[in-house]
Write a protein that holds these residues in place. Sequence first.
Motif, PDB file in Angstrom:
ATOM      1  N   GLU A   1      49.475  22.137  72.433  1.00 55.29           N
ATOM      2  CA  GLU A   1      49.647  21.901  70.994  1.00 55.29           C
ATOM      3  C   GLU A   1      51.065  21.459  70.682  1.00 55.29           C
ATOM      4  OE1 GLU A   1      49.205  24.352  66.754  1.00 55.29           O
ATOM      5  OE2 GLU A   1      48.374  25.189  68.606  1.00 55.29           O
ATOM      6  N   LEU A   2      52.025  22.049  71.369  1.00 55.27           N
ATOM      7  CA  LEU A   2      53.433  21.707  71.148  1.00 55.27           C
ATOM      8  C   LEU A   2      53.768  20.326  71.691  1.00 55.27           C
ATOM      9  CD1 LEU A   2      56.314  22.671  70.295  1.00 55.27           C
ATOM     10  CD2 LEU A   2      56.523  23.683  72.579  1.00 55.27           C
ATOM     11  N   LEU A   3      53.294  20.020  72.884  1.00 60.92           N
ATOM     12  CA  LEU A   3      53.747  18.819  73.583  1.00 60.92           C
ATOM     13  C   LEU A   3      53.102  17.537  73.097  1.00 60.92           C
ATOM     14  CD1 LEU A   3      53.841  20.244  77.214  1.00 60.92           C
ATOM     15  CD2 LEU A   3      55.792  19.672  75.764  1.00 60.92           C
ATOM     16  N   HIS A   4      51.917  17.598  72.500  1.00 58.19           N
ATOM     17  CA  HIS A   4      51.307  16.326  72.113  1.00 58.19           C
ATOM     18  C   HIS A   4      51.626  15.943  70.670  1.00 58.19           C
ATOM     19  CE1 HIS A   4      47.868  18.428  70.186  1.00 58.19           C
ATOM     20  NE2 HIS A   4      47.559  17.261  69.655  1.00 58.19           N
ATOM     21  N   GLN A   5      52.617  16.622  70.065  1.00 58.85           N
ATOM     22  CA  GLN A   5      53.105  16.186  68.755  1.00 58.85           C
ATOM     23  C   GLN A   5      53.780  14.821  68.908  1.00 58.85           C
ATOM     24  OE1 GLN A   5      55.121  19.194  66.276  1.00 58.85           O
ATOM     25  NE2 GLN A   5      54.663  20.667  67.893  1.00 58.85           N
TER      26      GLN A   5
END
Length: 345
Positions: free
Chosen positions: A160-164
């Motif tokens: 969730e954090l990295l694909h922003q």
Amino acid sequence: MDELPGLLHSRQPIKVRQGAAELILGLTSDAASLLLITSNSEIVNLIWETLDDKDKKLSVTASQILVNITSHSDQLYTAPKKTVPQILWILHNSEAVHLYNSMAMVLNNISRSSEQAVKIVEMLSLKDCQMFLKLISRNQEQGYLAAVLGNIAVTDGGRELLHQESLFTELISLLTMPGNIIVRRNIARLLRNLSFDTKTHTTLLEFLPQIVYPLVGGEEVEEDDMEKLPLDLQYLPEDKCRESDLQTRILLSDTLFQIGGTFSVREKFREENYYVLLKNYDQWEEDMDARERIQNVIYLIVQEDGKVDLRKDGELPQGLEKEDHVVHVERDSQNLELSVENRGS
């Protein structure tokens, strides 16, 4: 062993402390001695405290000890909760450049297990990840922070954090970072890990040309086929080289296979003529395992939806069952359901 904490204490002269630290460093290279060190919480805590010492030589020695200790984190050592904030503080500190690489290695070591990765993600912010990318792109550490990002990508919070998008644009640019196979391979591993979650497929689809680019060479493409390709993949120079690292190529092929389970991705594969580029790569590739991986992707493209059976007579495509994740495929006219059994980070 009982005398070491006293010798390492800050009240001792720097030469005594350095001598004690070098002795401990030597002990951590031996498995039996390492167990004695990690079982002594006083020594371990003093080593972490010594990271902040004003004497750079001593703090570097302490960091090297921690690299050795945490390299066996699964069996011998569980990092206390306070260590991750301390590592992040050091990596954010421009005056601690001499510790960046060791701290990146430590953070990689303690994030290798999926259980610890979940805990570490809870302590990371978007700002921390942006800082990682800055240090990676500036070659201020050897690429182990890219491995950390790949490690946390096996967790729901990490994905969730990295694909922003604010982070992902810079992240995927590292996929072609020259001169650093560690970075390129771990960014490819990160993409592969992201691809196991279908919620990331929309983001990955937006960057499809960048994901495919390392697999593309300088072969001549017919004009009619060229016009259908994404602009970023058109008219590449004849001397355009493919990714030199075999493992990176395999990870990228696996990523394409995973996101190909989403109908909109398969549509994009076909509409923008990715078949031509991937077929050229298949013909160029010499490693049979890598060829089978990219042939699985080509199979997705050329087969009519509703008739795709990735198991090929009930068997998974060769190689996928050897990965940390096993993909189970069920046919569907719109989406190929790719459920994932996690076997570790």
